[in-house]
Design an enzyme around this catalytic site. Structure first.
Site, PDB file in Angstrom:
ATOM      1  N   HIS A 100       0.850  -1.193   0.000  1.00 18.65           N
ATOM      2  CA  HIS A 100       0.000   0.000   0.000  1.00 18.65           C
ATOM      3  C   HIS A 100       0.885   1.242   0.000  1.00 18.65           C
ATOM      4  O   HIS A 100       2.006   1.216   0.517  1.00 18.65           O
ATOM      5  CB  HIS A 100      -0.919  -0.002   1.224  1.00 18.65           C
ATOM      6  CG  HIS A 100      -1.990   1.031   1.156  1.00 18.65           C
ATOM      7  ND1 HIS A 100      -1.780   2.337   1.542  1.00 18.65           N
ATOM      8  CD2 HIS A 100      -3.282   0.959   0.728  1.00 18.65           C
ATOM      9  CE1 HIS A 100      -2.894   3.021   1.366  1.00 18.65           C
ATOM     10  NE2 HIS A 100      -3.818   2.216   0.873  1.00 18.65           N
ATOM     11  N   GLU A 148      -3.696   2.843  -7.430  1.00 18.72           N
ATOM     12  CA  GLU A 148      -4.116   4.016  -6.674  1.00 18.72           C
ATOM     13  C   GLU A 148      -3.083   5.133  -6.841  1.00 18.72           C
ATOM     14  O   GLU A 148      -2.045   5.108  -6.170  1.00 18.72           O
ATOM     15  CB  GLU A 148      -4.237   3.705  -5.183  1.00 18.72           C
ATOM     16  CG  GLU A 148      -5.265   2.676  -4.790  1.00 18.72           C
ATOM     17  CD  GLU A 148      -5.357   2.558  -3.276  1.00 18.72           C
ATOM     18  OE1 GLU A 148      -6.389   2.937  -2.726  1.00 18.72           O
ATOM     19  OE2 GLU A 148      -4.374   2.119  -2.648  1.00 18.72           O
TER      20      GLU A 148
END
Length: 229
Positions: A100, A148
């Protein structure tokens, strides 16, 4: 491994609880239960990624897949403070987020964790930030890649509107590299229009956090999110 999770033939929503107080402890249970209820009511796949200390209690309370937010590239032994894959599995995790933007990993460690997930028959979701890194991640064979753009995370500006070419480019790149890998998108996704746009662009689901967790009514926000797919 994905077959064991009994995912439906619908888009998937993965809600990352991050470290918000609104998604910690008892509130993590409440939020996960809401996700489970919405999954039952709408038929849309839901998964949650609570904080590590909440993995066991959340996985005991819901039927939807529960993911770890991170797993370290370590075997059992002298690795104080590390998150062990087997420990996450035994706490009820069905898989993990990997790399992430708030928990970056080196390439070799990403590959290690993906391989460990396969060995343990757990789900791997590798987060990426652009088309090139998405293609590279797909070559490692995870179950999902979630693209993302970091500048849009938590912004309220959906990637499906601000940078739609990131989604379409990622989908095209993954199809060429490894068509078995599913593409998700995240960053700024919070409404039904956002998710519909992402799916229309080729994504098979979304990874999101604050748009649901910090909403006045997470349940209403989730219902709106999946209302148009």
């Amino acid at each position: 491994m994905l077959e064991d999770l009994e995912l439906k033939d619908t888009p998937i929503v993965i809600l990352n609880f991050k470290t918000y107080l609104e998604s910690t402890g008892e509130r993590a249970l409440e939020l996960a239960s809401i996700c489970g209820d919405v999954a039952d009511e709408t038929g849309v796949n839901m998964a949650v990624a609570p904080q590590h200390m909440d993995l066991h209690r959340v996985s005991d309370a819901v039927e939807i897949p529960v993911l770890a937010q991170h797993i370290d590239a370590v075997d059992a032994g002298g690795h104080t403070g590390s998150i062990l894959a087997e420990c996450a599995r035994d706490a009820g995790a069905a898989g993990t987020l990997i790399n992430h933007s708030e928990k970056r990993m080196q390439l070799a460690d990403i590959e290690w964790v993906i391989s460990r997930m396969k060995e343990l028959e757990m789900m791997s979701v590798v987060c990426t930030n652009n088309v090139m890194t998405t293609a590279a991640a797909a070559a490692l064979g995870p179950d999902f890649v979630a693209v993302e753009p970091p500048e849009l995370i938590g912004s309220g500006i959906p990637v499906s509107r601000a940078e739609p070419e990131v989604i379409t480019g990622s989908v095209d790149a993954v199809k060429k590299v490894n068509p078995e890998v599913s593409v998700l998108c995240g960053a700024g996704i919070s409404t039904g229009d956002d998710m519909k746009a992402a799916v229309d662009l080729g994504a098979e689901g979304v990874l999101l956090a604050s748009g649901i967790i910090l909403a006045d009514s997470p349940r209403d926000a989730l219902l709106d999110l999946v209302s148009k797919v």
